[in-house]
Write a protein that holds these residues in place. Structure first.
Motif, PDB file in Angstrom:
ATOM      1  N   ILE A 161     -13.186   0.903 -11.113  1.00  0.00           N
ATOM      2  CA  ILE A 161     -13.168  -0.117 -10.069  1.00  0.00           C
ATOM      3  C   ILE A 161     -13.029   0.573  -8.719  1.00  0.00           C
ATOM      4  O   ILE A 161     -12.482   1.676  -8.608  1.00  0.00           O
ATOM      5  N   GLU A 162     -13.569  -0.066  -7.694  1.00  0.00           N
ATOM      6  CA  GLU A 162     -13.448   0.429  -6.321  1.00  0.00           C
ATOM      7  C   GLU A 162     -12.715  -0.604  -5.481  1.00  0.00           C
ATOM      8  O   GLU A 162     -13.067  -1.789  -5.508  1.00  0.00           O
ATOM      9  N   LEU A 163     -11.718  -0.143  -4.738  1.00  0.00           N
ATOM     10  CA  LEU A 163     -10.959  -1.019  -3.849  1.00  0.00           C
ATOM     11  C   LEU A 163     -11.141  -0.576  -2.402  1.00  0.00           C
ATOM     12  O   LEU A 163     -11.211   0.622  -2.129  1.00  0.00           O
ATOM     13  N   GLY A 164     -11.217  -1.542  -1.493  1.00  0.00           N
ATOM     14  CA  GLY A 164     -11.235  -1.230  -0.075  1.00  0.00           C
ATOM     15  C   GLY A 164      -9.840  -1.386   0.499  1.00  0.00           C
ATOM     16  O   GLY A 164      -9.217  -2.444   0.350  1.00  0.00           O
ATOM     17  N   VAL A 165      -9.331  -0.339   1.148  1.00  0.00           N
ATOM     18  CA  VAL A 165      -7.970  -0.357   1.697  1.00  0.00           C
ATOM     19  C   VAL A 165      -8.026  -0.022   3.177  1.00  0.00           C
ATOM     20  O   VAL A 165      -8.504   1.049   3.568  1.00  0.00           O
ATOM     21  N   GLN A 166      -7.549  -0.943   4.000  1.00  0.00           N
ATOM     22  CA  GLN A 166      -7.431  -0.727   5.443  1.00  0.00           C
ATOM     23  C   GLN A 166      -5.973  -0.413   5.750  1.00  0.00           C
ATOM     24  O   GLN A 166      -5.093  -1.237   5.499  1.00  0.00           O
ATOM     25  N   ALA A 167      -5.696   0.780   6.255  1.00  0.00           N
ATOM     26  CA  ALA A 167      -4.317   1.163   6.564  1.00  0.00           C
ATOM     27  C   ALA A 167      -3.813   0.362   7.755  1.00  0.00           C
ATOM     28  O   ALA A 167      -4.363   0.454   8.853  1.00  0.00           O
ATOM     29  N   ALA A 168      -2.796  -0.445   7.542  1.00  0.00           N
ATOM     30  CA  ALA A 168      -2.213  -1.254   8.604  1.00  0.00           C
ATOM     31  C   ALA A 168      -1.109  -0.465   9.300  1.00  0.00           C
ATOM     32  O   ALA A 168      -0.257   0.145   8.633  1.00  0.00           O
ATOM     33  N   PHE A 169      -1.121  -0.470  10.630  1.00  0.00           N
ATOM     34  CA  PHE A 169      -0.105   0.263  11.389  1.00  0.00           C
ATOM     35  C   PHE A 169       1.282  -0.267  11.035  1.00  0.00           C
ATOM     36  O   PHE A 169       1.547  -1.460  11.116  1.00  0.00           O
ATOM     37  N   GLY A 170       2.166   0.629  10.610  1.00  0.00           N
ATOM     38  CA  GLY A 170       3.503   0.240  10.230  1.00  0.00           C
ATOM     39  C   GLY A 170       3.609  -0.411   8.865  1.00  0.00           C
ATOM     40  O   GLY A 170       4.672  -0.880   8.473  1.00  0.00           O
ATOM     41  N   GLY A 171       2.493  -0.441   8.114  1.00  0.00           N
ATOM     42  CA  GLY A 171       2.492  -1.080   6.807  1.00  0.00           C
ATOM     43  C   GLY A 171       3.312  -0.305   5.788  1.00  0.00           C
ATOM     44  O   GLY A 171       3.473   0.915   5.882  1.00  0.00           O
ATOM     45  N   GLU A 172       3.782  -1.005   4.795  1.00  0.00           N
ATOM     46  CA  GLU A 172       4.616  -0.398   3.762  1.00  0.00           C
ATOM     47  C   GLU A 172       3.781   0.236   2.660  1.00  0.00           C
ATOM     48  O   GLU A 172       4.167   1.262   2.089  1.00  0.00           O
ATOM     49  N   VAL A 173       2.625  -0.351   2.358  1.00  0.00           N
ATOM     50  CA  VAL A 173       1.830   0.079   1.210  1.00  0.00           C
ATOM     51  C   VAL A 173       0.497   0.689   1.610  1.00  0.00           C
ATOM     52  O   VAL A 173       0.120   1.767   1.124  1.00  0.00           O
ATOM     53  N   SER A 174      -0.254   0.007   2.489  1.00  0.00           N
ATOM     54  CA  SER A 174      -1.634   0.429   2.759  1.00  0.00           C
ATOM     55  C   SER A 174      -1.760   1.848   3.319  1.00  0.00           C
ATOM     56  O   SER A 174      -2.674   2.583   2.895  1.00  0.00           O
ATOM     57  N   PRO A 175      -0.899   2.316   4.236  1.00  0.00           N
ATOM     58  CA  PRO A 175      -1.048   3.699   4.693  1.00  0.00           C
ATOM     59  C   PRO A 175      -0.840   4.716   3.575  1.00  0.00           C
ATOM     60  O   PRO A 175      -1.515   5.758   3.534  1.00  0.00           O
ATOM     61  N   TYR A 176       0.076   4.414   2.659  1.00  0.00           N
ATOM     62  CA  TYR A 176       0.323   5.320   1.538  1.00  0.00           C
ATOM     63  C   TYR A 176      -0.891   5.374   0.615  1.00  0.00           C
ATOM     64  O   TYR A 176      -1.340   6.458   0.218  1.00  0.00           O
ATOM     65  N   LEU A 177      -1.448   4.205   0.287  1.00  0.00           N
ATOM     66  CA  LEU A 177      -2.631   4.189  -0.568  1.00  0.00           C
ATOM     67  C   LEU A 177      -3.807   4.874   0.120  1.00  0.00           C
ATOM     68  O   LEU A 177      -4.552   5.636  -0.507  1.00  0.00           O
ATOM     69  N   ALA A 178      -3.978   4.598   1.402  1.00  0.00           N
ATOM     70  CA  ALA A 178      -5.143   5.109   2.121  1.00  0.00           C
ATOM     71  C   ALA A 178      -5.149   6.628   2.207  1.00  0.00           C
ATOM     72  O   ALA A 178      -6.212   7.251   2.066  1.00  0.00           O
ATOM     73  N   ASP A 179      -3.991   7.249   2.408  1.00  0.00           N
ATOM     74  CA  ASP A 179      -3.989   8.684   2.715  1.00  0.00           C
ATOM     75  C   ASP A 179      -3.052   9.549   1.880  1.00  0.00           C
ATOM     76  O   ASP A 179      -3.241  10.765   1.824  1.00  0.00           O
ATOM     77  N   ASP A 180      -2.043   8.956   1.246  1.00  0.00           N
ATOM     78  CA  ASP A 180      -1.013   9.789   0.629  1.00  0.00           C
ATOM     79  C   ASP A 180      -0.963   9.757  -0.893  1.00  0.00           C
ATOM     80  O   ASP A 180      -0.453  10.701  -1.510  1.00  0.00           O
ATOM     81  N   LEU A 181      -1.462   8.692  -1.502  1.00  0.00           N
ATOM     82  CA  LEU A 181      -1.447   8.656  -2.971  1.00  0.00           C
ATOM     83  C   LEU A 181      -2.317   9.783  -3.495  1.00  0.00           C
ATOM     84  O   LEU A 181      -3.506   9.853  -3.199  1.00  0.00           O
ATOM     85  N   PRO A 182      -1.758  10.708  -4.278  1.00  0.00           N
ATOM     86  CA  PRO A 182      -2.555  11.851  -4.743  1.00  0.00           C
ATOM     87  C   PRO A 182      -3.646  11.433  -5.730  1.00  0.00           C
ATOM     88  O   PRO A 182      -3.454  10.524  -6.537  1.00  0.00           O
ATOM     89  N   VAL A 183      -4.791  12.096  -5.640  1.00  0.00           N
ATOM     90  CA  VAL A 183      -5.824  11.898  -6.650  1.00  0.00           C
ATOM     91  C   VAL A 183      -5.243  12.323  -7.999  1.00  0.00           C
ATOM     92  O   VAL A 183      -4.620  13.384  -8.117  1.00  0.00           O
ATOM     93  N   GLY A 184      -5.410  11.501  -8.989  1.00  0.00           N
ATOM     94  CA  GLY A 184      -4.822  11.740 -10.306  1.00  0.00           C
ATOM     95  C   GLY A 184      -3.557  10.946 -10.545  1.00  0.00           C
ATOM     96  O   GLY A 184      -3.118  10.806 -11.693  1.00  0.00           O
ATOM     97  N   ALA A 185      -2.963  10.413  -9.471  1.00  0.00           N
ATOM     98  CA  ALA A 185      -1.747   9.616  -9.614  1.00  0.00           C
ATOM     99  C   ALA A 185      -2.090   8.218 -10.110  1.00  0.00           C
ATOM    100  O   ALA A 185      -3.230   7.752  -9.999  1.00  0.00           O
TER     101      ALA A 185
END
Length: 235
Positions: A67-91
């Motif tokens: 599946i493919e998800l679209g994630v827009q990192a929201a400024f100050g967001g709790e989840v979206s910035p982590y998913l967009a840039d920090d969740l490691p590939v393979g996690a």
């Protein structure tokens, strides 16, 4: 719909400065319809959990678990910035879905198609466009895509090479590219001129709440019936 499923991140693709396509492998994924979404759940080491909803960006992979998800990192967001840039590939995260049965389109839905998206609201609309291309539908299709500036366009290369029978118009609200005939500004009734006629046209509108409400009013004023307009909003 089933319960929570484990989903492993296999790929991250940059769409804009803050927008990402995340590809996950979800064993035994049941499939989904273009326009549906999933809930994503993250669990911290201390047990704290956060759940957010994200649209599916591509039609179901026949017989596959991708599946493919679209994630827009929201400024100050709790989840979206982590998913967009920090969740490691393979996690892994957890997903629940597919969810939603109203804002969906399938190749069996015949007739002209008018898609109107604002910003990252193009994500579920892209799933519809991709499903349409795969079905070789001959019905006319128009996408009006409203973004603040050229560098905020998702799927830019793919939209430049859309399938035959698809018309794409980009509407810029703050900064229009040099040479653009349309000045920057929010979508207006004039932007609906030349669109597929109200009769038999299916309209799908996705974006921030204020955008969706404004476009809905424009469509009604242009003669599109309420039963022909489906909306998905966020924010």
């Amino acid at each position: 719909m089933h319960g929570w499923r484990r989903a492993r991140l296999t790929e991250r693709t940059k769409e804009t400065a803050t927008g990402r396509t995340l590809t996950f492998e979800v064993p035994h994924w049941p499939g989904h319809l273009p326009g549906q979404h999933v809930d994503v759940r993250l669990t911290a080491d201390d047990g704290y959990q956060a759940v957010r909803s994200y649209s599916l960006a591509a039609p179901a992979d026949a017989g596959g678990d991708r599946i493919e998800l679209g994630v827009q990192a929201a400024f100050g967001g709790e989840v979206s910035p982590y998913l967009a840039d920090d969740l490691p590939v393979g996690a892994e995260v957890e997903v629940m879905g597919p969810l939603g049965g109203w804002f969906v389109w399938t190749p069996q839905d015949r007739g002209p198609l008018l898609l109107i998206a604002g910003g990252s609201g193009v994500v579920p609309v892209m799933a519809m466009l991709r499903a349409r291309a795969a079905s070789a539908s001959g019905d006319p299709c128009t996408l009006l895509y409203s973004v603040r500036a050229p560098d905020e366009v998702w799927y830019a290369t793919e939209l430049d090479a859309v399938a035959e029978g698809v018309r794409v118009r980009r509407l810029y609200t703050r900064t229009a590219p040099e040479g653009s005939r349309r000045p920057a500004g929010r979508i207006t009734a004039d932007d609906l001129l030349g669109m597929p006629p109200p009769t038999d046209t299916r309209c799908y509108v996705c974006g921030p709440t204020a955008f969706v409400e404004h476009v809905g009013e424009l469509l009604l004023a242009a003669g599109y019936g309420p039963d022909r307009i489906r909306t998905e909003r966020f924010g």
